[in-house]
Design an enzyme around this catalytic site. Structure first.
Site, PDB file in Angstrom:
ATOM      1  N   ASP A  97      44.969  33.523  -0.308  1.00  0.00           N
ATOM      2  CA  ASP A  97      45.340  32.992   1.005  1.00  0.00           C
ATOM      3  C   ASP A  97      46.635  32.189   0.940  1.00  0.00           C
ATOM      4  O   ASP A  97      46.649  31.074   0.430  1.00  0.00           O
ATOM      5  CB  ASP A  97      44.191  32.103   1.503  1.00  0.00           C
ATOM      6  CG  ASP A  97      44.435  31.591   2.911  1.00  0.00           C
ATOM      7  OD1 ASP A  97      45.264  32.182   3.618  1.00  0.00           O
ATOM      8  OD2 ASP A  97      43.801  30.596   3.286  1.00  0.00           O
ATOM      9  N   ASP A 314      50.870  35.335   6.461  1.00  0.00           N
ATOM     10  CA  ASP A 314      49.599  34.888   5.900  1.00  0.00           C
ATOM     11  C   ASP A 314      48.850  36.056   5.264  1.00  0.00           C
ATOM     12  O   ASP A 314      48.569  37.043   5.927  1.00  0.00           O
ATOM     13  CB  ASP A 314      48.766  34.272   7.037  1.00  0.00           C
ATOM     14  CG  ASP A 314      47.481  33.640   6.545  1.00  0.00           C
ATOM     15  OD1 ASP A 314      47.316  33.482   5.325  1.00  0.00           O
ATOM     16  OD2 ASP A 314      46.632  33.307   7.389  1.00  0.00           O
TER      17      ASP A 314
END
Ligand SMILES: *[C@@H]1O[C@H](CO)[C@@H](O)[C@H](O)[C@H]1NC(C)=O
Ligand SMILES: *[C@@H]1O[C@H](CO)[C@@H](O)[C@H](O)[C@H]1NC(C)=O
Ligand SMILES: *[C@@H]1O[C@H](CO)[C@@H](O)[C@H](O)[C@H]1NC(C)=O
Ligand SMILES: *[C@@H]1O[C@H](CO)[C@@H](O)[C@H](O)[C@H]1NC(C)=O
Ligand SMILES: *[C@@H]1O[C@H](CO)[C@@H](O)[C@H](O)[C@H]1NC(C)=O
Ligand SMILES: *[C@@H]1O[C@H](CO)[C@@H](O)[C@H](O)[C@H]1NC(C)=O
Length: 441
Positions: A97, A314
């Site tokens: 992440d 992201d």
């Protein structure tokens, strides 16, 4: 109460950032699609991804206290690393992440409080010879401020991270993490308490944060760069994706490399943790959409005020989220180019009306969907073929894997990054990428 000398020893060890790379080229970590082992069809995987993304969105605002990292937080994305921690080794599966920093996994301590379901057994810190607590006077503990605290019993670092969908708490420890390419000592959150619902992350036991903050994998290893190449979401096999951290991260081969400067305007640490890109516009095929580029600006609300807006890249979000004005223009132009035959989203999906509401028959999408181009300041373009923004959801239906943001921030999710080798060069302050066949690395 631990003896003072033990605390001091821990401080010395962890402050020296004891990184032991057995491979001078840095870390190479193979990644598995979260659902690759489930025997799901392409359409089922798409639905599960959207389900995760929806739940992530609900999690996208931090509650008070804790490590506030607005607006993109830990996420329920698609690509996870499998590795072992400790001696004797224990298995961990963690989502990668770029939208958050902390590395964490659920620990047996959560049995007394709350654990969500995960594929592998809980990490048991009592069973490892190599785990060490991080002292609350350690820089790594302070890096997590204001979510950090001192355990009054032994002076060890307790962390707390709060999100709307749940709060996480536990101890910050150091452990030996062993990836395919080698072993490295890392501080991580041993989560002993969280209030996510039982589905948790849909399998993985935790997250590897790749953000800019001090506790991320990138920062802890002192790597100036990292890259990943994500295999197509629709692949019906278990071929690995790849994450490279450190010197092994580089773009090679024939296909052209495009570079974009990260936005580095914000002085707000809650925004600095993220990778903001200077998106200025969108084109659908040859048609430039009438979107004021200011819609994508990262801006400060008044002098000394909060930051808002911006566009984040992201790896931990599935689909992209666009601010309202840009989303509307995109949907409108799609309707013009694909035709008027919009079909309802698949059942069992979305109740909040926010996601994947633009669906067409797969035949129309296959025939007419054009390339979607993201334009960045400086003239860089990222061209997304239909496969990078249309999702097969079954029943001969394809839905646009882009949703409306209900705040001022836009997100470029991992569905849009399939088969692109993406390099985050922190030393150069830029993101570079090239089209790639990520299954053939
Ligand atoms: C995926 O592969 C399995 C086993 O080979 C097969 O049964 C299944 O139909 C395939 N699914 C799709 C969507 O191709
Ligand atoms: C954790 O490991 C310790 C030491 O091996 C063992 O006594 C304990 O039962 C384990 N706890 C769990 C929940 O498995
Ligand atoms: C940075 O902030 C200044 C002043 O607010 C603004 O003029 C400039 O456009 C900003 N730069 C970026 C890259 O956002
Ligand atoms: C800035 O953010 C803080 C924390 O979320 C909030 O309490 C405050 O009201 C915000 N200020 C403005 C001007 O929006
Ligand atoms: C496909 O269509 C059938 C009949 O309309 C419906 O019952 C089923 O739920 C649909 N499945 C999906 C995945 O959309
Ligand atoms: C965004 O949507 C979520 C979920 O529907 C909701 O809880 C939240 O209040 C919304 N935020 C704004 C700023 O409208």
């Amino acid at each position: 109460m631990a003896p003072a000398s033990a605390v001091l020893l821990v401080v010395l060890i962890s402050s020296s950032a004891a990184v032991v790379l057995t491979n001078g080229a840095g870390l190479h970590i193979e990644l598995t699609n979260v659902d690759a082992k489930g025997g799901y069809t392409t359409a089922e995987r798409a639905r599960r991804a959207v389900e995760r993304s929806r739940r992530r969105q609900l999690a996208s605002r931090p509650s008070g206290g804790g490590d506030v990292r607005a607006p993109v937080l830990w996420a329920q994305g698609e690509y996870m690393a499998e590795f072992v921690v400790g001696d004797p080794p224990q298995r961990v599966e963690a989502i990668i992440d770029t939208g958050s920093d902390l590395i964490w996994t659920q620990c047996t301590g959560c049995l007394a409080n709350h654990c969500f379901k995960q594929n592998v057994p809980l990490y048991n810190h009592s069973a490892s010879r190599t785990v060490k607590p991080v002292s609350c006077t350690d820089a790594l503990c302070k890096a997590n401020a204001p979510g950090n605290a001192c355990d009054p019993r032994d002076g060890s670092c307790v962390f707390q991270v709060g999100y709307i969908s749940g709060a996480f708490a536990g101890h910050l420890d150091t452990e030996v993490f062993t990836f395919q390419s080698g072993a490295v000592d890392l501080a991580f959150g041993c989560v002993g308490n969280n209030n996510l619902d039982a589905k948790g992350l849909n399998g993985p036991s935790g997250i590897i944060g790749l953000g800019r903050g001090a506790l991320s994998l990138v920062s802890q290893t002192g790597a100036g760069k990292f890259s990943y190449c994500l295999t197509p979401y629709s692949r019906n096999d278990t071929v690995s994706s790849h994450l490279f951290v450190g010197d092994s991260a580089s773009l090679t081969g024939e296909s052209p490399v495009v570079s974009i400067e990260f936005v580095k305007n914000s002085t707000d640490p809650t925004y600095n943790g993220h990778y903001f890109l200077p998106l200025v516009g969108l084109s659908v095929g040859e048609t430039k959409l009438p979107i004021p580029s200011a819609l994508f600006d990262l801006r400060q609300v008044g002098p000394g005020g909060n930051w808002s807006g911006g566009v984040v890249i992201d790896s931990g979000s599935t689909i992209s989220i666009l601010v309202d004005g840009a989303y509307k223009a995109l949907v409108e132009e799609m309707r013009k180019q694909i035709g008027g035959s919009q079909v309802p989203p698949p059942p069992g999906g979305d109740d909040d009306g926010e996601q994947l509401d633009v669906c067409y028959s797969q035949g129309d999408v296959d025939k007419k969907a054009p390339t979607l181009v993201l334009h960045f300041s400086g003239g860089a373009d990222m061209a997304l073929p239909p496969a990078n923004y249309w999702m097969d959801v079954g029943n001969s239906t394809s839905c646009m894997a882009i949703a409306r943001s209900n705040d001022t921030t836009s997100i470029i999710g991992n569905f849009q990054q399939q088969n692109i080798h993406v390099l985050y060069d922190l030393d150069q302050g830029q993101l570079s990428f090239q089209p790639a066949s990520c299954s053939n690395f």
